[in-house]
Design a protein around this motif. Sequence first.
Motif, mmCIF file in Angstrom:
data_model
loop_
_atom_site.group_PDB
_atom_site.id
_atom_site.type_symbol
_atom_site.label_atom_id
_atom_site.label_comp_id
_atom_site.label_asym_id
_atom_site.label_seq_id
_atom_site.Cartn_x
_atom_site.Cartn_y
_atom_site.Cartn_z
ATOM 1 N N LYS A 68 47.994 -30.469 8.291
ATOM 2 C CA LYS A 68 47.158 -29.823 7.276
ATOM 3 C C LYS A 68 47.379 -30.462 5.905
ATOM 4 C CE LYS A 68 47.063 -25.228 9.453
ATOM 5 N NZ LYS A 68 47.418 -23.802 9.243
ATOM 6 N N ASP A 71 45.598 -33.762 5.787
ATOM 7 C CA ASP A 71 44.159 -33.555 5.615
ATOM 8 C C ASP A 71 43.832 -33.206 4.168
ATOM 9 O OD1 ASP A 71 43.666 -34.087 8.250
ATOM 10 O OD2 ASP A 71 43.426 -31.994 8.868
ATOM 11 N N HIS A 75 41.515 -35.221 1.697
ATOM 12 C CA HIS A 75 40.316 -34.520 1.217
ATOM 13 C C HIS A 75 40.254 -34.512 -0.311
ATOM 14 C CE1 HIS A 75 37.071 -31.606 1.139
ATOM 15 N NE2 HIS A 75 37.798 -30.780 0.410
ATOM 16 N N HIS A 276 36.081 -28.555 8.069
ATOM 17 C CA HIS A 276 35.685 -29.638 8.967
ATOM 18 C C HIS A 276 34.366 -29.276 9.641
ATOM 19 C CE1 HIS A 276 39.398 -31.975 8.762
ATOM 20 N NE2 HIS A 276 40.071 -30.833 8.838
#
Length: 305
Positions: A68, A71, A75, A276
């Motif tokens: 996480k 990501d 991001h 996502h």
Amino acid sequence: MAELKDTETRSWLEIELEDDMDEELEQALDDARVPPELRALLERRQKNTLDRHTYFNELLRLQGELVKLQDWVHHKGLKMVVLFEGRDSAGKGGAIKRITQRVNPRTCRVVALPAPSDREKTQWYFQRYVPHLPAAGEIVLFDRSWYNRAGVERVMGFANEGQVEDFFRDVPEFERMLVRSGIILVKYWFSITDEEQQLRFLMRIHDPIKQWKLSPMDLQSRVRWEQYTKAKEAMFERTSIPEAPWHIVEGNDKKRARLNCISHLLSMVPYGDVPHEEITLPERMFDPNYERRTLPAELYVPQRY
């Protein structure tokens, strides 16, 4: 037949989780391999009070959080640098291995530079490290870093006191520059006792599989234990700055050290879930005129297991 039936009744998720546990168990068993020459010595070692089930479950949970975090960094276009320093055999490599085990290597990469070349020795000291710094969306883990100058280079005489003093004067501003540029900089020092390091070195000496981990520099670190201690204390005093403080990981217990390090690393970035798009597996295209060729048997790896 019983094995086939068991596989059919268990869910895909259960099988995948078991594979994950097996992968970590293989590494744990490697850590636990004890040469016969050291079994008596190991009996006097402090016992690990963290049970295997708790360790595995916490590790897999934390590794899920690392995915996480990865990501989130990608991001948000963040840049993150994590330095791993410490005593030889203190567990830096094991912690790095667990951090990177399940993340995307394109997003989270490890930098472990060899000794500088003759050309690199003539460069600005930090120059060889700068090309490895992250771009937006990347995490870089340095398995030893520019702090070689404050440690091994100083103790072993590869850098003179003038060069060391220049380093101490320059490194706080260098790291402030990194932080001002938007890099999240985290510095870990892995610490173990004299007795624990001695045992780990002896295990490497007596275990052929681990002997490659033992370098001449490692052996000298035993001889010069007190010199390394003084160098470490000076390094903390001169380079632990508000923008990039040192964080000490107690490493005598490898399992606790890994969990504590990962947990702390996760706390350094306020991350969240990244939205996502739902992924749908497309149907395979089918050509009724295609006929699969039979490949020669010699192309296949022999199935010995």
